[in-house]
Scaffold this motif. Sequence first.
Motif, PDB file in Angstrom:
ATOM      1  N   GLY A 195       0.830  -1.213   0.000  1.00  0.00           N
ATOM      2  CA  GLY A 195       0.000   0.000   0.000  1.00  0.00           C
ATOM      3  C   GLY A 195       0.861   1.258   0.000  1.00  0.00           C
ATOM      4  O   GLY A 195       2.031   1.235   0.420  1.00  0.00           O
ATOM      5  N   ALA A 196       0.245   2.346  -0.478  1.00  0.00           N
ATOM      6  CA  ALA A 196       0.936   3.638  -0.451  1.00  0.00           C
ATOM      7  C   ALA A 196       1.280   4.009   0.988  1.00  0.00           C
ATOM      8  O   ALA A 196       2.240   4.717   1.257  1.00  0.00           O
ATOM      9  N   LYS A 197       0.488   3.494   1.914  1.00  0.00           N
ATOM     10  CA  LYS A 197       0.719   3.780   3.327  1.00  0.00           C
ATOM     11  C   LYS A 197       2.110   3.314   3.748  1.00  0.00           C
ATOM     12  O   LYS A 197       2.835   4.025   4.431  1.00  0.00           O
ATOM     13  N   GLN A 198       2.500   2.120   3.327  1.00  0.00           N
ATOM     14  CA  GLN A 198       3.835   1.653   3.703  1.00  0.00           C
ATOM     15  C   GLN A 198       4.917   2.475   3.000  1.00  0.00           C
ATOM     16  O   GLN A 198       5.981   2.727   3.568  1.00  0.00           O
ATOM     17  N   CYS A 199       4.640   2.895   1.764  1.00  0.00           N
ATOM     18  CA  CYS A 199       5.615   3.742   1.056  1.00  0.00           C
ATOM     19  C   CYS A 199       5.870   5.011   1.868  1.00  0.00           C
ATOM     20  O   CYS A 199       7.009   5.445   2.037  1.00  0.00           O
ATOM     21  N   LEU A 200       4.772   5.604   2.360  1.00  0.00           N
ATOM     22  CA  LEU A 200       4.905   6.843   3.130  1.00  0.00           C
ATOM     23  C   LEU A 200       5.707   6.601   4.406  1.00  0.00           C
ATOM     24  O   LEU A 200       6.580   7.383   4.765  1.00  0.00           O
ATOM     25  N   PHE A 201       5.416   5.504   5.063  1.00  0.00           N
ATOM     26  CA  PHE A 201       6.139   5.189   6.291  1.00  0.00           C
ATOM     27  C   PHE A 201       7.628   4.978   5.993  1.00  0.00           C
ATOM     28  O   PHE A 201       8.499   5.527   6.664  1.00  0.00           O
TER      29      PHE A 201
ATOM     30  N   TYR B 288      -4.657  17.848   6.472  1.00  0.00           N
ATOM     31  CA  TYR B 288      -3.716  16.813   6.031  1.00  0.00           C
ATOM     32  C   TYR B 288      -4.323  15.435   6.255  1.00  0.00           C
ATOM     33  O   TYR B 288      -5.224  15.249   7.071  1.00  0.00           O
ATOM     34  N   TRP B 289      -3.770  14.481   5.541  1.00  0.00           N
ATOM     35  CA  TRP B 289      -4.234  13.101   5.715  1.00  0.00           C
ATOM     36  C   TRP B 289      -3.788  12.587   7.088  1.00  0.00           C
ATOM     37  O   TRP B 289      -2.655  12.861   7.527  1.00  0.00           O
ATOM     38  N   VAL B 290      -4.691  11.857   7.747  1.00  0.00           N
ATOM     39  CA  VAL B 290      -4.526  11.494   9.160  1.00  0.00           C
ATOM     40  C   VAL B 290      -3.199  10.827   9.538  1.00  0.00           C
ATOM     41  O   VAL B 290      -2.716  11.007  10.649  1.00  0.00           O
ATOM     42  N   SER B 291      -2.609  10.070   8.632  1.00  0.00           N
ATOM     43  CA  SER B 291      -1.460   9.252   9.042  1.00  0.00           C
ATOM     44  C   SER B 291      -0.116   9.988   9.042  1.00  0.00           C
ATOM     45  O   SER B 291       0.838   9.527   9.673  1.00  0.00           O
ATOM     46  N   TYR B 292      -0.024  11.117   8.313  1.00  0.00           N
ATOM     47  CA  TYR B 292       1.293  11.766   8.191  1.00  0.00           C
ATOM     48  C   TYR B 292       1.895  12.110   9.559  1.00  0.00           C
ATOM     49  O   TYR B 292       3.056  11.794   9.833  1.00  0.00           O
ATOM     50  N   THR B 293       1.096  12.774  10.398  1.00  0.00           N
ATOM     51  CA  THR B 293       1.649  13.259  11.672  1.00  0.00           C
ATOM     52  C   THR B 293       2.078  12.091  12.568  1.00  0.00           C
ATOM     53  O   THR B 293       3.073  12.176  13.277  1.00  0.00           O
TER      54      THR B 293
ATOM     55  N   LEU C 267       3.549  16.797   0.388  1.00  0.00           N
ATOM     56  CA  LEU C 267       2.585  17.456  -0.494  1.00  0.00           C
ATOM     57  C   LEU C 267       1.628  16.406  -1.060  1.00  0.00           C
ATOM     58  O   LEU C 267       2.026  15.536  -1.826  1.00  0.00           O
ATOM     59  N   ASN C 268       0.378  16.526  -0.638  1.00  0.00           N
ATOM     60  CA  ASN C 268      -0.627  15.547  -1.080  1.00  0.00           C
ATOM     61  C   ASN C 268      -1.481  16.208  -2.173  1.00  0.00           C
ATOM     62  O   ASN C 268      -2.246  17.122  -1.906  1.00  0.00           O
ATOM     63  N   ASN C 269      -1.305  15.724  -3.387  1.00  0.00           N
ATOM     64  CA  ASN C 269      -1.969  16.329  -4.541  1.00  0.00           C
ATOM     65  C   ASN C 269      -2.384  15.229  -5.527  1.00  0.00           C
ATOM     66  O   ASN C 269      -1.514  14.496  -5.983  1.00  0.00           O
TER      67      ASN C 269
ATOM     68  N   ASN D  35      -5.730  16.368  -3.138  1.00  0.00           N
ATOM     69  CA  ASN D  35      -5.699  16.336  -1.678  1.00  0.00           C
ATOM     70  C   ASN D  35      -6.879  15.605  -1.038  1.00  0.00           C
ATOM     71  O   ASN D  35      -8.020  15.778  -1.429  1.00  0.00           O
ATOM     72  N   ASN D  36      -6.538  14.818  -0.059  1.00  0.00           N
ATOM     73  CA  ASN D  36      -7.509  14.251   0.865  1.00  0.00           C
ATOM     74  C   ASN D  36      -7.306  15.007   2.186  1.00  0.00           C
ATOM     75  O   ASN D  36      -6.194  14.949   2.709  1.00  0.00           O
ATOM     76  N   PRO D  37      -8.215  15.751   2.719  1.00  0.00           N
ATOM     77  CA  PRO D  37      -9.666  15.703   2.520  1.00  0.00           C
ATOM     78  C   PRO D  37     -10.279  16.814   1.655  1.00  0.00           C
ATOM     79  O   PRO D  37     -11.486  16.776   1.437  1.00  0.00           O
TER      80      PRO D  37
ATOM     81  N   ALA E 248       5.882  13.447  -2.261  1.00  0.00           N
ATOM     82  CA  ALA E 248       4.700  13.782  -3.063  1.00  0.00           C
ATOM     83  C   ALA E 248       3.741  12.597  -3.035  1.00  0.00           C
ATOM     84  O   ALA E 248       3.985  11.578  -3.682  1.00  0.00           O
ATOM     85  N   ASP E 249       2.683  12.743  -2.248  1.00  0.00           N
ATOM     86  CA  ASP E 249       1.687  11.667  -2.148  1.00  0.00           C
ATOM     87  C   ASP E 249       0.655  11.902  -3.255  1.00  0.00           C
ATOM     88  O   ASP E 249      -0.203  12.772  -3.154  1.00  0.00           O
ATOM     89  N   GLU E 250       0.786  11.087  -4.314  1.00  0.00           N
ATOM     90  CA  GLU E 250      -0.073  11.294  -5.492  1.00  0.00           C
ATOM     91  C   GLU E 250      -1.019  10.105  -5.704  1.00  0.00           C
ATOM     92  O   GLU E 250      -1.348   9.741  -6.826  1.00  0.00           O
ATOM     93  N   ILE E 251      -1.464   9.530  -4.592  1.00  0.00           N
ATOM     94  CA  ILE E 251      -2.325   8.345  -4.673  1.00  0.00           C
ATOM     95  C   ILE E 251      -3.624   8.613  -5.458  1.00  0.00           C
ATOM     96  O   ILE E 251      -4.192   7.722  -6.065  1.00  0.00           O
ATOM     97  N   TYR E 252      -4.070   9.880  -5.471  1.00  0.00           N
ATOM     98  CA  TYR E 252      -5.308  10.211  -6.223  1.00  0.00           C
ATOM     99  C   TYR E 252      -5.009  10.785  -7.604  1.00  0.00           C
ATOM    100  O   TYR E 252      -5.838  11.489  -8.178  1.00  0.00           O
ATOM    101  N   GLU E 253      -3.833  10.503  -8.147  1.00  0.00           N
ATOM    102  CA  GLU E 253      -3.393  11.143  -9.401  1.00  0.00           C
ATOM    103  C   GLU E 253      -4.369  10.976 -10.567  1.00  0.00           C
ATOM    104  O   GLU E 253      -4.493  11.846 -11.408  1.00  0.00           O
TER     105      GLU E 253
ATOM    106  N   PHE F 142      -2.308   1.298  -6.155  1.00  0.00           N
ATOM    107  CA  PHE F 142      -3.406   0.677  -6.912  1.00  0.00           C
ATOM    108  C   PHE F 142      -4.769   0.795  -6.236  1.00  0.00           C
ATOM    109  O   PHE F 142      -5.789   0.516  -6.850  1.00  0.00           O
ATOM    110  N   SER F 143      -4.778   1.213  -4.944  1.00  0.00           N
ATOM    111  CA  SER F 143      -6.020   1.190  -4.164  1.00  0.00           C
ATOM    112  C   SER F 143      -7.159   1.963  -4.814  1.00  0.00           C
ATOM    113  O   SER F 143      -8.274   1.460  -4.935  1.00  0.00           O
ATOM    114  N   LYS F 144      -6.873   3.199  -5.220  1.00  0.00           N
ATOM    115  CA  LYS F 144      -7.955   4.085  -5.653  1.00  0.00           C
ATOM    116  C   LYS F 144      -8.246   3.904  -7.141  1.00  0.00           C
ATOM    117  O   LYS F 144      -9.399   3.871  -7.555  1.00  0.00           O
TER     118      LYS F 144
HETATM  119  C1  LIG Z   1      -3.806  10.760   0.960  1.00  0.00           C
HETATM  120  C2  LIG Z   1      -3.657   9.290   1.075  1.00  0.00           C
HETATM  121  N1  LIG Z   1      -2.432   8.750   0.998  1.00  0.00           N
HETATM  122  C3  LIG Z   1      -2.243   7.431   1.102  1.00  0.00           C
HETATM  123  C4  LIG Z   1      -3.299   6.568   1.299  1.00  0.00           C
HETATM  124  C5  LIG Z   1      -3.018   5.095   1.463  1.00  0.00           C
HETATM  125  O1  LIG Z   1      -3.328   4.349   0.360  1.00  0.00           O
HETATM  126  P1  LIG Z   1      -3.109   2.757   0.326  1.00  0.00           P
HETATM  127  O2  LIG Z   1      -4.454   2.136   0.391  1.00  0.00           O
HETATM  128  O3  LIG Z   1      -2.446   2.499  -0.996  1.00  0.00           O
HETATM  129  O4  LIG Z   1      -2.233   2.395   1.453  1.00  0.00           O
HETATM  130  C6  LIG Z   1      -4.600   7.074   1.402  1.00  0.00           C
HETATM  131  C7  LIG Z   1      -5.744   6.180   1.659  1.00  0.00           C
HETATM  132  O5  LIG Z   1      -6.845   6.569   1.954  1.00  0.00           O
HETATM  133  C8  LIG Z   1      -4.791   8.474   1.268  1.00  0.00           C
HETATM  134  O6  LIG Z   1      -6.000   9.025   1.345  1.00  0.00           O
END
Ligand SMILES: Cc1ncc(COP(=O)(O)O)c(C=O)c1O
Length: 397
Positions: free
Chosen positions: A97-103, A122-127, A168-170, A172-174, A200-205, A233-235
């Motif tokens: 998941g992108a989540k592990q990439c960010l971590f 900001y997206w909840v997990s960054y902080t 930079l989340n682009n 952006n969520n939320p 650059a978190d581009e999961i919603y690209e 691949f999630s979204k």
């Molecule tokens: C901004 C943002 N980054 C990363 C993720 C994580 O995505 P993944 O499901 O690939 O771990 C999410 C999931 O909601 C998200 O909203």
Amino acid sequence: MYNIKAIEVKPSITLELSSKAKKLKSEGKEIIDLTVGEPNFKTPDYIIKGAFEGIEKGFTKYTPTSGILELKAEIVKKLKSFNKLDYDISNILISTGAKQCLFNAIYSIVNEDDEVIIPSPYWVSYTEMVRLAGGKSIIVETSKKNDFKIRTKDLDENLTNKSKVLILNNPNNPTGSVYTKSELVEIGNWAVRNNIIIIADEIYERLTYDNEHVSIASLSEEIKNKTITISGFSKTYAMTGWRLGYCVANKDIIKIMNAIQSHTTACANSIAQYAGYVALRDESKYYDTKNMIDEFNKRRKKSVDYISKNSNLNINFPKGAFYIFINISPLKGKSISGKILNSSIDISETLLEEFNLAVVPGIGFGNDDYIRISYAADEKLIIDGIKRIIQLEKSVQ
Ligand SMILES: Cc1ncc(COP(=O)(O)O)c(C=O)c1O
């Protein structure tokens, strides 16, 4: 007794609320759940078949930590055609998941007390990830006036000799904000000038409705050298549960992230990797992301239209991703059933308990004046959910 950093970590409010909504549903309550960022489509059939193909071909064992060559080669092609990024397979790390990439990225770069600039909301997990790495999140407010986008002026005001990273989340969520090319050029050049690494978190690209997505790393060689780009691949392929994401960056950073991942999860799931490979390999034959984008766009327009015609609550008009950020500040201080609504949490709890609607309180994203709904759900449910918010709006005193 426990790890001090770990006990300070707050659980993901989005996942927590979605679990609460699921529990109430299982108890027979008719809950509408607009919390989670998960397309309500099925994973496309050709990808599911791809997973079976992978199993039959023996992709059921450990793979190299960084991922299978087949998938990396497809990602290289996709980066060239979609993101206008020139990378080779040694620049790629595939993760759970992108989540592990960010971590991985945050953990690889941030030392104790390093400052990480995070535009808010900001997206909840960054902080929480920054906290685990021992760094310090520097939350920089953005305003609705600027479409909740960070400007270099804001960045300058928060720059110190400890600043190391900008997340930079682009899109952006939320907020659903999408940066233009010229805004990204300014931010990218600012990062180069100040020796700041951009995550650059581009999961919603793929989910932009009015303008094409621009990857910040594509804007110059200097910016590219300073950027770690993350997607997955999630979204795009409705593959949230498969847990498959990837990041691209210079080889030195990839090597460090690879080492970290080799001691945590090792490779991403081998079958999911093969399915991801098929998702990209056969996309042009079987999958038109345009249909998905059109569908989300239709829901976006209907939801926004419904809110603006029937409610006095303001929203940030979303240009990407699949969320609407609704300003609930006019409801704060008012009461319903003897309960005073003092915060976005009070309002979300009331919506869940009295109106059977699950939403995410804005405080989870750093802004207590908002709630977030997702329009990745079924269209009828979205409109019914919005009706319930309006019911609350009309009921408070
Ligand atoms: C901004 C943002 N980054 C990363 C993720 C994580 O995505 P993944 O499901 O690939 O771990 C999410 C999931 O909601 C998200 O909203």
